[in-house]
Enzyme design. Structure first.
Site, PDB file in Angstrom:
ATOM      1  N   HIS A   1       0.845  -1.199   0.000  1.00  0.00           N
ATOM      2  CA  HIS A   1       0.000   0.000   0.000  1.00  0.00           C
ATOM      3  C   HIS A   1       0.876   1.242   0.000  1.00  0.00           C
ATOM      4  O   HIS A   1       1.961   1.240   0.584  1.00  0.00           O
ATOM      5  CB  HIS A   1      -0.985  -0.004   1.170  1.00  0.00           C
ATOM      6  CG  HIS A   1      -0.368   0.178   2.522  1.00  0.00           C
ATOM      7  ND1 HIS A   1      -0.178   1.411   3.081  1.00  0.00           N
ATOM      8  CD2 HIS A   1       0.100  -0.705   3.419  1.00  0.00           C
ATOM      9  CE1 HIS A   1       0.373   1.279   4.266  1.00  0.00           C
ATOM     10  NE2 HIS A   1       0.568   0.001   4.502  1.00  0.00           N
TER      11      HIS A   1
ATOM     12  N   GLU B   1      -4.882   1.482   2.926  1.00  0.00           N
ATOM     13  CA  GLU B   1      -4.728   0.410   3.912  1.00  0.00           C
ATOM     14  C   GLU B   1      -4.777   0.986   5.318  1.00  0.00           C
ATOM     15  O   GLU B   1      -5.380   0.414   6.210  1.00  0.00           O
ATOM     16  CB  GLU B   1      -3.395  -0.313   3.699  1.00  0.00           C
ATOM     17  CG  GLU B   1      -3.229  -1.580   4.526  1.00  0.00           C
ATOM     18  CD  GLU B   1      -2.609  -1.375   5.906  1.00  0.00           C
ATOM     19  OE1 GLU B   1      -2.640  -2.304   6.712  1.00  0.00           O
ATOM     20  OE2 GLU B   1      -2.106  -0.275   6.188  1.00  0.00           O
ATOM     21  N   GLU B   2      -4.163   2.146   5.492  1.00  0.00           N
ATOM     22  CA  GLU B   2      -4.151   2.756   6.821  1.00  0.00           C
ATOM     23  C   GLU B   2      -5.562   3.136   7.249  1.00  0.00           C
ATOM     24  O   GLU B   2      -5.813   3.395   8.417  1.00  0.00           O
ATOM     25  CB  GLU B   2      -3.234   3.987   6.852  1.00  0.00           C
ATOM     26  CG  GLU B   2      -1.777   3.697   6.510  1.00  0.00           C
ATOM     27  CD  GLU B   2      -1.080   2.777   7.505  1.00  0.00           C
ATOM     28  OE1 GLU B   2      -1.686   2.416   8.517  1.00  0.00           O
ATOM     29  OE2 GLU B   2       0.077   2.408   7.238  1.00  0.00           O
TER      30      GLU B   2
ATOM     31  N   HIS C   1       4.909   4.748  11.935  1.00  0.00           N
ATOM     32  CA  HIS C   1       3.793   5.708  11.965  1.00  0.00           C
ATOM     33  C   HIS C   1       4.175   7.071  12.564  1.00  0.00           C
ATOM     34  O   HIS C   1       3.307   7.764  13.086  1.00  0.00           O
ATOM     35  CB  HIS C   1       2.588   5.150  12.735  1.00  0.00           C
ATOM     36  CG  HIS C   1       1.770   4.203  11.904  1.00  0.00           C
ATOM     37  ND1 HIS C   1       0.555   3.720  12.302  1.00  0.00           N
ATOM     38  CD2 HIS C   1       1.998   3.666  10.687  1.00  0.00           C
ATOM     39  CE1 HIS C   1       0.074   2.912  11.367  1.00  0.00           C
ATOM     40  NE2 HIS C   1       0.938   2.863  10.385  1.00  0.00           N
TER      41      HIS C   1
ATOM     42  N   GLU D   1       4.168  -5.807   4.346  1.00  0.00           N
ATOM     43  CA  GLU D   1       3.729  -4.816   5.322  1.00  0.00           C
ATOM     44  C   GLU D   1       4.880  -4.351   6.197  1.00  0.00           C
ATOM     45  O   GLU D   1       6.016  -4.793   6.051  1.00  0.00           O
ATOM     46  CB  GLU D   1       2.637  -5.421   6.201  1.00  0.00           C
ATOM     47  CG  GLU D   1       1.257  -4.877   5.908  1.00  0.00           C
ATOM     48  CD  GLU D   1       1.121  -3.390   6.166  1.00  0.00           C
ATOM     49  OE1 GLU D   1       1.984  -2.782   6.838  1.00  0.00           O
ATOM     50  OE2 GLU D   1       0.138  -2.804   5.690  1.00  0.00           O
TER      51      GLU D   1
ATOM     52  N   ASP E   1       6.429   1.988   6.007  1.00  0.00           N
ATOM     53  CA  ASP E   1       5.026   1.587   6.002  1.00  0.00           C
ATOM     54  C   ASP E   1       4.266   2.461   5.014  1.00  0.00           C
ATOM     55  O   ASP E   1       3.710   3.472   5.401  1.00  0.00           O
ATOM     56  CB  ASP E   1       4.442   1.722   7.406  1.00  0.00           C
ATOM     57  CG  ASP E   1       3.044   1.169   7.501  1.00  0.00           C
ATOM     58  OD1 ASP E   1       2.626   0.483   6.560  1.00  0.00           O
ATOM     59  OD2 ASP E   1       2.363   1.438   8.493  1.00  0.00           O
TER      60      ASP E   1
END
Ligand SMILES: *[C@@H]1O[C@H](CO)[C@@H](O)[C@H](O)[C@H]1NC(C)=O
Ligand SMILES: *[C@@H]1O[C@H](CO)[C@@H](O)[C@H](O)[C@H]1NC(C)=O
Length: 855
Positions: free
Chosen positions: A156, A202-203, A305, A229, A168
């Site tokens: 993603h 996706e998030e 993140h 991922e 990510d």
């Protein structure tokens, strides 16, 4: 003369490409065949030769993609960065690959899908997701003439707000682009095809993958998938989970992956649900019924993140590793006839684990069960033989064994309790998470406490037991027995992880039997001890590696597990468990050495020193050091809240900065820097308002019960939410159907709270069955891509016996908006307070609104 093995081509290329700038004119040499390649000429220093293999994985190329994708910054769904810039870049690169390889034996089809849909899952206590026109770029690579059977590779490119999301998950998309490139460039066609899915949501809790697998016409031909991922930043990518069942997938990874890194323990821990995160794996498994492999980067989860998730923190070696692995596994699977007829090979699980990243051991779970029971039987025979030896006078051995086992189990309990008391003390002193930035300190505090306590208990036991010889031997048998019990139990539970106690029984037992003579003649001589340790080395090294992974994953998770779970208890328990497990076969040394005084004194001093350092506050949990940042995570939402009464009038309105700490230390360390953020502005959940009356972005109010609300001026986003009740009618089956419309920014949250005596019977989301959360409320996560029409939805509510003591009406409905990008994301008050935040904090901030209505 250079001999180049297929697997080293990329390395040679890398080395040469680093010199690339030095080459003035280059002769291109295309190495077409796989396998051994000979270059039948001598390379002299003055020759300008550029080797280039188009068929292997080029990390340098992949790195360029990574830098391009992350250069636009955060890419939340709906932002131009995600929907226009990144989509544009990916399409452009894919088109380049298509044109370049058009003459080859494969064909490449690109499809941009913008699905709309909804679903409910029980993750995070249960919630529902609705998405409108999120983006998927699906690239289908297959032999010219087509194929019916496809693999799926998923990454993603969207990110959470305020993070560049290099690990990510941009790096995975960058790797996939380059894997696509090299697969498309192969000169011999593969019998089967592959879809590369670059998913753009996706998030948003797994929306785009759902859109693909439930709606895309190609989805029905997908037989298996690989999901890439991140739960950390960089390092090696580990197999998180595989299956369900379908052992041939694990076998493919085992046989093809060049740098395998996997253990079935990880899979069983992840699937037990104690790790609070989820991947697209779940969507493909549950909504697509497709088996797959879930790979994730796990190192350095501290900065996942956050703003620190940047491209420069990902080593090119990591990219090369991941690329080599994925390319090899895909090549293997695209030739495997098992892909075409996967139902034939569906059944059974595999036990798999790698030994030091060198080899992967894998065998079917059935074989594992037989093996485990055989090892267990051997252990019982060994113990039975000892019990029946003459001279053991009427079961004295059995009695001693039982007694010693009791002491061992008691020592665990006493140890765990003592360490938990230390943990409690640390918590009460307000020094929680001191190990977040000083991991060794946790080992020095809890590890020494646990080891010291174990030794102490056993020393006491030894002194009380005095006079009985052969205790050392007895304690070896105790460890064997205890591991054997857990072996039998885990095997009986059907868990593949039983291979761990199996190793912990088989190796020590074999060593012991082989060394029996040596011990008999000379006791615990140096030679005996060394050989004994060698025999234990393999299971111990593997076990220590598993423990390392556990800490690698769980330590950072404590930085984002909410305000309710005390991190000291978790970490202290983990350290104690690790100590108990690791000490097992060393316990009997306590009974062999003459005195443990000095060891205890040493452990005690370390404990005291660390305890003092910790209680003086010298071990600060967070850090902004550029090399290894340990940011404290905070959500900061500048919010305006409006509450309406049953008549539709505004009952109250307020605005403020709503502050959510991700971890147990709350705002304790923030207050000294920003004095107005203190406990005088702590909020309390208003049970009569949906989701406590605050604009939750994720349905995690049960994890973060402590939050703060600092008064601030009203927010005025340029496109405010328009929310209205379109219709309210009574159905012939006695429910009331209410239809609403909402128009607003890319992210909104809808909260439904039927009042006591009323319940939702059906609604327009998912499969029509309302999904409630832990507290019986309903959370609907809404998001849309670039632009979307007005969102309309409905539900039916049934009122059986209204409760006059509750809030008026039958249901409270609230809608929140979240402005994650563009000028609407910021306000002057946010900027001002952010400037004063300490640099070791990572406040992720945005503007929200919350509007509540009663009906
Ligand atoms: C592989 O790439 C090279 C370089 O672009 C190109 O010349 C060659 O035709 C490609 N081969 C295939 C089979 O696509
Ligand atoms: C605590 O916060 C309130 C409101 O933000 C502020 O008025 C008060 O001065 C703060 N207390 C201290 C001790 O700084």
């Amino acid at each position: 003369r250079i001999d180049i093995q297929d697997e080293s081509i990329s390395r040679v290329y890398r080395e040469i490409s680093e010199l690339e700038s030095g080459f003035t004119s280059a002769n291109h040499l295309s190495l077409e065949q796989a396998g051994m390649v000979y270059c039948p000429f001598t390379v002299e220093p003055h020759h300008n030769i550029l080797f280039r293999s188009f068929q292997s994985f080029l990390a340098s190329q992949s790195r360029r993609h990574l830098e391009q994708i992350t250069s636009v910054g955060a890419r939340p769904v709906g932002s131009p960065e995600n929907e226009v810039l990144t989509v544009g870049y990916l399409l452009e690169q894919i088109e380049k690959i298509r044109v370049e390889t058009a003459a080859g034996p494969h064909q490449l089809t690109v499809d941009v899908q913008r699905p709309t849909g909804s679903f409910s899952i029980d993750f995070l206590g249960g919630f529902t997701s609705f998405y409108d026109r999120v983006t998927n770029i699906a690239v289908r690579l297959e032999p010219k003439g087509g194929t019916q059977h496809l693999m799926l590779a998923n990454c993603h490119f969207d990110t959470v707000a305020n993070s560049p999301g290099a690990s990510d998950d941009a790096v995975s998309c960058a790797v996939m682009l380059e894997v696509l490139h090299s697969l498309a460039n192969q000169s011999t066609p593969f019998p089967y095809g592959v879809i590369f899915l670059f998913n753009g949501a996706e998030e948003n809790i797994l929306q785009a993958s759902h859109g693909f697998i439930t709606q895309h016409p190609w989805a029905k031909q997908v037989r298996a998938f690989i999901n890439l991922e991140a739960a950390g930043v960089g390092g090696k990518e580990v197999v998180f989970q595989t299956g369900p069942e379908n052992p041939w997938l694990v076998q493919a990874y085992v046989q093809a992956a060049k740098h395998p890194f996997a253990s079935v323990v990880g899979q069983e821990v992840f699937q037990s649900g104690i790790i609070p995160s989820d991947t697209d794996f779940r969507i493909y498994r549950d909504f697509g019924n497709i088996p797959g492999i879930d790979l994730a980067f796990i190192e350095n989860g501290f900065i996942y993140h956050t703003k620190y998730d940047t491209a420069d923190r990902i080593l090119t070696d990591s990219i090369q590793r991941a690329g080599d692995n994925i390319l090899a596994v895909l090549k293997y699977l695209l030739k495997s006839e098992k892909l075409a007829d996967s139902s034939e090979y569906r059944h059974g699980n595999m036990v798999f684990f790698d030994l030091l990243g060198v080899v992967v051991v894998a065998y079917p779970a059935r074989v594992g069960t037989i093996l485990n029971y055989m090892v267990a039987t051997a252990t019982f025979l060994y113990l039975a033989k000892k019990a029946s030896l003459p001279g053991n006078g009427g079961g004295r051995y059995v009695r001693d064994l039982a007694c010693a086992t009791g002491v061992a189990v008691m020592s665990w309990i006493v140890t765990l309790l003592s360490v938990l008391i230390v943990a409690l003390l640390v918590t009460l002193l307000g020094r929680s998470m001191f190990w977040y930035n000083h991991f060794y300190a946790a080992i020095c505090l809890y590890g020494t406490a646990a080891t010291g306590k174990m030794i102490l208990v056993h020393t006491l036991a030894k002194n009380l037991y005095f006079g009985v010889s052969g205790l050392g031997d007895l304690y070896f048998d105790v460890s064997l027995l205890l591991w054997c019990c857990s072996l039998v139990w885990l095997t009986h539970q059907g868990l593949c992880s039983a291979y761990v106690p199996m190793l912990m029984v088989a190796f020590p037992l074999a060593t012991k039997l082989l060394l029996a003579k040596e011990f008999k003649h000379r006791g615990a001589s140096v030679k005996y001890s060394v050989l004994y340790l060698l025999g234990l080395a393999l299971p111990y090294v593997h076990f220590m590696f598993l423990i390392w992974v556990v800490f690698e994953i769980f330590t950072p998770i404590m930085g984002r597990s909410g305000t309710e779970i005390p991190p000291e208890v978790v970490l202290a328990s983990l350290v104690t468990l690790a100590t108990i497990f690791l000490s097992s076969f060393f316990l009997h040394f306590i009974y062999l050495v003459r005195s443990t005084k000095w060891i205890l004194a040493g452990l005690g001093s370390v404990f005291i020193v660390v305890f003092l350092l910790m209680s003086c506050g010298l071990l600060f949990p967070y850090s902004d050091s550029p090399d290894s940042p340990r940011p404290k995570r905070v959500f900061l939402q500048h919010t305006t809240r409006t509450f309406h009464n049953l008549q539709g009038q505004v009952e109250s309105q307020d605005s403020g900065l709503w502050i959510n700490s991700f971890d147990y230390t709350g705002i304790q360390h923030i207050t000294p820097h920003v004095p107005e953020i203190n406990d005088s502005v702590r909020t309390h959940c208003r049970e009569d308002r949906p989701f406590c009356g605050y604009p939750w972005f994720l349905p995690v109010k049960f994890l973060s019960k402590k939050n703060w609300y600092l008064p601030a001026p009203e927010v005025s986003p340029s496109s405010p939410v328009e929310f209205s009740l379109l219709s309210k009618e009574e159905t012939s089956w006695g429910t009331i159907k209410m239809t609403f419309s909402a128009k607003g920014p890319s992210h909104m949250s809808l909260y439904l709270m039927p009042h006591r005596g009323a319940s939702l019977s059906t609604w327009s989301f998912g499969d029509g069955k309302p999904q409630f959360d832990l507290s019986g409320e309903y959370f609907i996560f809404y998001s849309h891509g670039l632009d979307a029409p007005t969102w309309t939805f409905w539900f039916e509510i049934q009122v059986l016996d209204p409760d006059p003591s509750g809030p008026e009406g039958m249901i409270s409905v609230a809608i929140s908006s979240h402005y994650f990008f563009g000028p609407d994301q910021r306000t002057a008050q946010l900027e001002e307070i952010l400037r004063r935040f300490p640099t070791w904090a990572f406040p992720s901030s945005w503007v929200s609104t919350y509007d509540m209505y009663r009906y």
